[in-house]
Design a protein around this motif. Structure first.
Motif, PDB file in Angstrom:
ATOM      1  N   ILE B 234       0.838  -1.207   0.000  1.00 30.48           N
ATOM      2  CA  ILE B 234       0.000   0.000   0.000  1.00 30.48           C
ATOM      3  C   ILE B 234       0.869   1.252   0.000  1.00 30.48           C
ATOM      4  O   ILE B 234       1.945   1.290   0.601  1.00 30.48           O
ATOM      5  CB  ILE B 234      -1.000   0.026   1.183  1.00 30.48           C
ATOM      6  CG1 ILE B 234      -0.307   0.141   2.540  1.00 30.48           C
ATOM      7  CG2 ILE B 234      -1.907  -1.192   1.152  1.00 30.48           C
ATOM      8  CD1 ILE B 234      -1.262   0.443   3.689  1.00 30.48           C
ATOM      9  N   GLN B 235       0.387   2.285  -0.696  1.00 31.85           N
ATOM     10  CA  GLN B 235       1.137   3.529  -0.854  1.00 31.85           C
ATOM     11  C   GLN B 235       0.422   4.703  -0.185  1.00 31.85           C
ATOM     12  O   GLN B 235       0.871   5.841  -0.273  1.00 31.85           O
ATOM     13  CB  GLN B 235       1.310   3.840  -2.354  1.00 31.85           C
ATOM     14  CG  GLN B 235       2.105   2.785  -3.098  1.00 31.85           C
ATOM     15  CD  GLN B 235       3.512   2.648  -2.546  1.00 31.85           C
ATOM     16  OE1 GLN B 235       4.296   3.589  -2.559  1.00 31.85           O
ATOM     17  NE2 GLN B 235       3.825   1.465  -1.997  1.00 31.85           N
ATOM     18  N   MET B 237      -2.812   5.799   3.061  1.00 29.63           N
ATOM     19  CA  MET B 237      -3.705   5.421   4.158  1.00 29.63           C
ATOM     20  C   MET B 237      -5.066   6.047   3.906  1.00 29.63           C
ATOM     21  O   MET B 237      -5.183   7.018   3.149  1.00 29.63           O
ATOM     22  CB  MET B 237      -3.195   6.003   5.485  1.00 29.63           C
ATOM     23  CG  MET B 237      -1.703   6.055   5.615  1.00 29.63           C
ATOM     24  SD  MET B 237      -1.142   6.872   7.144  1.00 29.63           S
ATOM     25  CE  MET B 237      -0.500   8.413   6.435  1.00 29.63           C
ATOM     26  N   LEU B 258      -4.499   9.417   1.929  1.00 25.45           N
ATOM     27  CA  LEU B 258      -3.339  10.288   2.135  1.00 25.45           C
ATOM     28  C   LEU B 258      -2.107   9.431   1.850  1.00 25.45           C
ATOM     29  O   LEU B 258      -1.896   8.402   2.505  1.00 25.45           O
ATOM     30  CB  LEU B 258      -3.327  10.789   3.585  1.00 25.45           C
ATOM     31  CG  LEU B 258      -2.203  11.744   3.980  1.00 25.45           C
ATOM     32  CD1 LEU B 258      -2.306  13.061   3.227  1.00 25.45           C
ATOM     33  CD2 LEU B 258      -2.222  11.979   5.492  1.00 25.45           C
ATOM     34  N   PHE B 260       1.970   8.324   1.564  1.00 23.65           N
ATOM     35  CA  PHE B 260       3.104   8.485   2.478  1.00 23.65           C
ATOM     36  C   PHE B 260       3.987   9.663   2.074  1.00 23.65           C
ATOM     37  O   PHE B 260       4.816  10.116   2.853  1.00 23.65           O
ATOM     38  CB  PHE B 260       3.910   7.188   2.559  1.00 23.65           C
ATOM     39  CG  PHE B 260       3.095   6.063   3.146  1.00 23.65           C
ATOM     40  CD1 PHE B 260       2.551   6.188   4.417  1.00 23.65           C
ATOM     41  CD2 PHE B 260       2.846   4.902   2.431  1.00 23.65           C
ATOM     42  CE1 PHE B 260       1.777   5.163   4.962  1.00 23.65           C
ATOM     43  CE2 PHE B 260       2.074   3.877   2.974  1.00 23.65           C
ATOM     44  CZ  PHE B 260       1.541   4.012   4.238  1.00 23.65           C
ATOM     45  N   ALA B 261       3.787  10.169   0.868  1.00 30.63           N
ATOM     46  CA  ALA B 261       4.485  11.391   0.469  1.00 30.63           C
ATOM     47  C   ALA B 261       3.698  12.630   0.894  1.00 30.63           C
ATOM     48  O   ALA B 261       4.119  13.754   0.620  1.00 30.63           O
ATOM     49  CB  ALA B 261       4.696  11.397  -1.043  1.00 30.63           C
TER      50      ALA B 261
END
Lengths: 300, 300
Positions: B234-235, B237, B258, B260-261
């Motif tokens: 997963i990239q 949330m 949202l 992680f970047a």
């Protein structure tokens, strides 16, 4: 003595996703945890448990760091091996010894933002005091159990703490707690940076320069198990009035459990306590319905 | 036709403790689920998964009830065997056939008190309408997927539903949700009792006597997965503004994830939907970040 190497750890419990994905984020964007005066390393501590979506494979990794166990070549569970590998890499005689370990956890209990200290060395207290000054909602949970009863991962270095956030379900990544945990890590790294810089500019021992300080801690004084029958089967639930009331005062006579027959079991102690880890999923098997604490002011 | 036999099921998923302990309570105090006009049976569906503290041992038990699978002697996973044993005991040609199955589940998503209907036979709708009239906070989630895509345990009988309560962590028994689930079960049993008595006093078909009714349902129209990379990692949330907002309207352009970047991913649909099962722990592996529903009024 300056802090030269900080270790950020996540996934010590494989189903506590906040820590796992913070470490993945730090590894993807290393500049956010980089500071000028020390090295920051990251560690996904129990990758196999994370892959399986479990707390652990064979045994709780965060109970594998007794010195005699780390020195015992016959211990061969997955987590015993992981503990020895971690210690050999980051322990005091390891390839890359660390000075400070911050281990990121989450709980199904309403722990909010908690710093758990298993050692009261002055640096840990100073770090905790700084984090509370940055965010007054942070609670400090302190336990003075010996290493034999507290064989935690963060004991591999001289300084260390656990960050425990909740409530969040196992196997769930909660963005708000992720962001709050990240902010706590950044504040901790910033404190180490300022500590190192202060030390360097004073050319002296930081401890001797600083004034006295004090810290409100919740001091662990005991545990309470669920009422159980002879087979160990639980006979009651956390009372609905106590659920999610971590860090709130529990008075003698207050409701504690509700049995399946509908009876309330009251707290039988003789003084006010502050329960934490109320209804932590991972503690049913450990025989812990909650930990009891007392509020104490530590002067240092 | 009267309802002669009702089956109450818990622990279809071994780590959903609300259902497990409700069944244990009903077995300890059978009088609370006893009614005069029908027999009530109880079933702890996946005892081995409960012992292990897991959702399942080999495979999700609540996906094992396709007719062709139940008839396939070569399927030998623990859950395939459990499904066949349950069907042989309680299915239409079984030793003790049941007319109505109520399967008790819990979710890490904020499902409140949800009745999930996988079939819109009139009795199911009448039961759901009665439960909503007793407690207007109850939501009805309806899916018209075929049995091949919906091979649920409650399909073993002509009438059936799942009760899904949350938010609660896996492996945690929450007393408030336990009590609310119990109240729902009692209301369902009371409805069956009144249905049978009405039928008996009229000496005729209940369906022909009743007036028209309507029911607000959240109709499942699709699923959304987490953004993932090529490895399936997963990239992003669930966006903090969407977390715990089950059954609330999600408009085109509203924040959904949202990354992680730190980037927000918005909902791209062209009409308002009502997401449910947002951030359910057990659905990460199924590729489901949430299910999308539309509000519809069912007249019957």
């Amino acid at each position: 003595m300056a802090i030269k190497h900080v270790l950020l750890v996540g996934g010590t419990h494989g189903n506590e996703l906040t820590g796992v994905y913070l470490i993945k984020q730090f590894e993807q964007f290393p500049e956010i945890v980089r500071r000028s005066s020390f090295k920051t390393s990251t560690l996904l501590a129990n990758p196999q448990a994370f892959q399986l979506g479990k707390r652990y494979v064979d045994a709780d990794l965060n109970r594998q760091f007794r010195p005699q166990d780390l020195a015992d070549p016959t211990l061969s569970s997955y987590e015993a091996q992981r503990a020895k590998a971690i210690y050999q890499q980051f322990g005091p005689k390891g390839a890359q010894p660390v000075d400070l370990t911050i281990d990121l956890h989450s709980s199904t209990a309403n722990m909010g933002l908690t710093i758990i200290l298993a050692s009261s060395v002055i640096f840990n207290l100073m770090l905790a005091a700084r984090l509370v000054s940055v965010n007054p909602d942070i609670k400090i949970l302190y336990s003075d159990l010996s290493i034999d009863d507290n064989p935690y991962l963060d004991s591999i270095s001289k300084f260390g703490c656990k960050i425990e956030v909740g409530a969040v379900a196992q196997g769930v990544l909660d963005a708000a707690l992720f962001q709050q945990s990240a902010a706590l890590v950044y504040a901790a790294l910033d404190y180490v940076e300022s500590y190192n810089q202060e030390l360097s500019s004073n050319q002296s021992n930081f401890d001797q320069q600083r004034g006295t300080d004090s810290l409100l801690v919740y001091h662990r004084v005991g545990i309470i198990d669920y009422p159980r029958d002879e087979q160990g089967e639980i006979q009651a639930m956390i009372h609905p009035r106590l659920q999610f009331q971590d860090y709130q005062p529990l008075q003698p006579g207050d409701p504690m459990f509700l049995t399946f027959a509908g009876e309330t079991i009251a707290y039988q102690g003789d003084s006010t306590v502050y329960p934490v880890f109320i209804n932590e999923a991972a503690y049913y098997e450990k025989g812990i319905a909650m930990c009891l604490t007392e509020k104490r002011l530590l002067n240092f």
